[in-house]
Design an enzyme around this catalytic site. Sequence first.
Site, PDB file in Angstrom:
ATOM      1  CG  MET A  24       5.769 -56.810  53.184  1.00 51.22           C
ATOM      2  SD  MET A  24       7.425 -56.465  52.608  1.00 51.22           S
ATOM      3  CE  MET A  24       7.625 -57.732  51.369  1.00 51.22           C
ATOM      4  CE1 TYR A  62       9.192 -63.924  45.212  1.00 47.12           C
ATOM      5  CE2 TYR A  62       6.900 -64.456  45.625  1.00 47.12           C
ATOM      6  CZ  TYR A  62       8.239 -64.761  45.742  1.00 47.12           C
ATOM      7  OH  TYR A  62       8.597 -65.897  46.390  1.00 47.12           O
ATOM      8  CD  GLU A  63       9.699 -58.304  48.093  1.00 48.77           C
ATOM      9  OE1 GLU A  63      10.061 -57.117  48.024  1.00 48.77           O
ATOM     10  OE2 GLU A  63       8.867 -58.709  48.924  1.00 48.77           O
ATOM     11  N   GLY A  64       9.750 -56.642  42.931  1.00 48.29           N
ATOM     12  CA  GLY A  64      10.346 -55.877  41.852  1.00 48.29           C
ATOM     13  C   GLY A  64      10.782 -56.789  40.736  1.00 48.29           C
TER      14      GLY A  64
END
Lengths: 600, 600
Positions: free
Chosen positions: B163, B440-442
């Site tokens: 991603m 990570y991932e926000g």
Amino acid sequence: MPSYTAPVRDMQFILHELLKIDRYQDVLSGFAEATPDTIAAILEGAAQISQEVLQPLNRVGDREGCRLENGKIITPTGFKEAYAAVIEGGWTGLIGDPEYGGQGLPYVLGLAVSEMMASANMAFTMYPGLTSGAMEAIEIGGTDQQKALYLPKMISGQWTGTMNLTEPHCGTDLGLLRTKAEPQSDGSYRVTGTKIFISAGEHDLAENIIHLVLARIPGGPDGVKGISLFIVPKFLVNPDGSLGDRNAVSCGSIEEKMGIHGNATCVMNYDGAVGYLIGEAHKGLRTMFIMMNAARLGVAVQGLSQAEVAYQNAVAYCKDRLQGRALAGAKYPDKPADPIIVHPDIRRMLMTVKVFQEGARALAYWAGLQVDIIRKHPDPETRRKAEDVLGLLTPVMKAYFTDTGFTAANLCLQCFGGHGYIAEWGMEQFVRDARIAQIYEGANGIQALDLVGRKLPANKGRAIQLFFALVGGFCEKYEDNAALSPFIRPLTEALERLVEATQWLMQHAISNPDNGGAVSTDYLYMMALVTLGYQWAQVARICENQLSNPDDDSFDRQFYRNKLVAAQFFMEKVLPETMAHLAKIQAGADSLMALSAEAF
Amino acid sequence: MPSYTAPVRDMQFILHELLKIDRYQDVLSGFAEATPDTIAAILEGAAQISQEVLQPLNRVGDREGCRLENGKIITPTGFKEAYAAVIEGGWTGLIGDPEYGGQGLPYVLGLAVSEMMASANMAFTMYPGLTSGAMEAIEIGGTDQQKALYLPKMISGQWTGTMNLTEPHCGTDLGLLRTKAEPQSDGSYRVTGTKIFISAGEHDLAENIIHLVLARIPGGPDGVKGISLFIVPKFLVNPDGSLGDRNAVSCGSIEEKMGIHGNATCVMNYDGAVGYLIGEAHKGLRTMFIMMNAARLGVAVQGLSQAEVAYQNAVAYCKDRLQGRALAGAKYPDKPADPIIVHPDIRRMLMTVKVFQEGARALAYWAGLQVDIIRKHPDPETRRKAEDVLGLLTPVMKAYFTDTGFTAANLCLQCFGGHGYIAEWGMEQFVRDARIAQIYEGANGIQALDLVGRKLPANKGRAIQLFFALVGGFCEKYEDNAALSPFIRPLTEALERLVEATQWLMQHAISNPDNGGAVSTDYLYMMALVTLGYQWAQVARICENQLSNPDDDSFDRQFYRNKLVAAQFFMEKVLPETMAHLAKIQAGADSLMALSAEAF
């Protein structure tokens, strides 16, 4: 790359306005010399060497680490030159005894200097830091001859020192210690055994290393009552102070660690090394513990130091990094985005660290002043009170400052988002370096046990009663002051909770000792929070006072206003944690002790 | 060296006794195939590959890291063989769509498998983990042709995925994104730009990498409304699925990180790379966010996974390490000292981690089951409710599990004393690896904003009302049950606090949006605590029920009794934290927002 600017203004505020150290000019030796000008010069000088010499080597030390080659340790590039600059500047002798060449300045000033150096380069600062500990043991337990032989060159930095306690099978539980010291006909001993985790145990910075080693004299009592303390120099020292033969002590290997790579953590092998008893036989732990108490304050300051430097870099990043818009509307509509310092949750992280490090600094320096009082005050009652309260708060500071210093460095890393996780930004080094402070000089759980099991009940609770009287008296004195009410009211409530927790302990820890151990960490945290709250309330009082003078339109008005905001944040956003700790304490030990070991 | 044993018994307990997943055999596709025997075989098989293949490589990955040579990345020794074993075992296709070669088994079962693999080797597990995310984006937004072309080889593990969101100047604020995608006459695009922090962006484990890339089509709207999502394969794929030319995408460098060294974190350069639009133009974030919600649950499980493995190793150490004596008297007088697991403060640390990871596992698997319901349940109302509650709790789990996973790994390190800081014991790797999951991932602060700013007010608070009804209904149902009272009473009180905090938010966040941001993290923590409390109360109910059957004298009685102790610990020693969070929330934003940026 991270940077560091020593927080000289805050240090000055604490020394002069909060602690008012000029009160002691005529009472404590060395304080008359510590005029405001001298203090300013020392702080600026320490700031300079920290910022310009030590800080640039922090990442070098982390990257290179120490190397062991043919029994010798090579410290990272630049460390040797930096150490030479530190001793050249006289920094190792700042608070040393003038009788042995020290400058005899206040301990509290030395603490400020050590904070700066640790912020700049914690791994490096441990080399002179360990020397201070070793010197202190010699000062406490050594003969005049031993002092004269070792202290001058340790004060000058020509030699360094270490502390050797831990063995592979024995860390906290020193009763298990096996290293033995066999008496010789000349009055010396031959020390044999293996010590681990010896910081600065071997290095190339100084010409000699004075190891202080715990060992057993055969035939002595078992357990902790048969442990003696020895001076074991790397090179034997001739009576005239010149170096003699190489002693039978060597570094067997160095540890690969999570952080503080610039400091050599050594396995030390003693193979019949010549050692000299220091203090009484079998009473070595007494000296060691006096020294460790001071060392614990130093480690507490290390926690604070990593929070400070991480904070500075996080603030710089948060002012610079543009991302998103302020929730209430763009603050910088001409920029592609607002700097992230506009976001409340970023501010929550920064403020949490800010109030920790400023509050912890105030408390640590207050503690440093107590050390001066204990060592130098003519009045025994004053000394005794300082000893009581400092003894009570030393484990509190050691554990809370290092736990929170680590958490704080982590919050600062978090402000960087993904960049915080990347080595080149340097934030993750602060986190890894800070981590050790929660462990060494007595793991933080041991600090909590020391507080609850030893300091609290000592002398029928004399110290805690004194502490309650101190904080409670302050609250009472200002309870009707409307301007101070936002600070006094929450502090009073938190103090009441601490009193309640103390009563719970008194009622439940005797019948079931596990209750004491089970709640010790929560109790330590409560005491830390109340003590920091007390610091912030005092800060608020001083600032309110300054600001109430309408004629003063000095630049510093903003400084005082900012302090009041920080104090408010502490009261509103940190101190409420005492509620949770009290509830946990009152739940006791049952749910901790119910499981069998197999059930974990 | 650390070890890992998959907690299969606890997983079975959650799947069968707590979630009772056999209820869904006739309702959700793939659940009929997931018989108890199949589940047992899968859990045992996943345990075996995790313990025997992945775990031994965890330290290797940390030590060696990834190397970039001539544009190619060499993963650590053994990773290639391990990846081959993982795809050979069919693990990458466990929950994949049977239409494209997957086994179509329940998502919740896949979550259990991914927990094991992450506990064994988090850095390794990210390679297939990122593939799952990329597959999901293709499943959500791709055309049938795209699905047919890419999914089978991603499900089989022959190809992996990535991603690509972040750019150097834009992480959280995707509106600033600059990578551009220029339309070509053949319907494809040419993608140009630089992406950073791309996990598994380049490696030698698979023959192709399918990059999912956010980029702007020129002429589209500014900000987040002009972002599209593209498939950019490392090697172009011919219509028959065979590999074509090398695409103009390359890894420019890899990051040196605090942890997860075994996973390559890449700077990816797109130089006019061929890309294919996925979903609608300018609507790429929609697909990305659906996928990210699932990814966030996966990251939450990573937090839990590091807590679990660190816990196991801490428990083993604490049973083995002899140091000191139990406070109430020696437990093992024949040994030189007691194992440190007798000490209440050691147990405090271990129990804190135990109740976190067991509670978090229960909650995560419940969440995994909601994913199955959302994807497969025939009843729209049931799907909608699952979507509401899962949407609400996803940011809560992501942030709380990763923050607490990190804290937990740290507590486990602390149990080792000085040895915890030494690399060879492996504990500090768990801490460093766990740290990334908070970012990570926000980043976790963003999760809190998502909760408070988006999930809470959505549909006029429909999700939170549903949540209150769920937990409140449970409390009411059992409020008169005396055996359950030690669990229901504290949960009810904590829920009341959460309701109060929610009301405060409703009253104060509209008038001043900073209030929402200022209290978001405290609110998220409160919700996490209440939700975990709800899990533990349900666990307690089941265990009480089992134990109340006097005829059952099975081995498992001890399992249920231990669970009750853990539930008690959670209620007494963790849940009270809701008090402090509520007080902090009610203090609002003032003390956070008062300072000017310069005053930090």
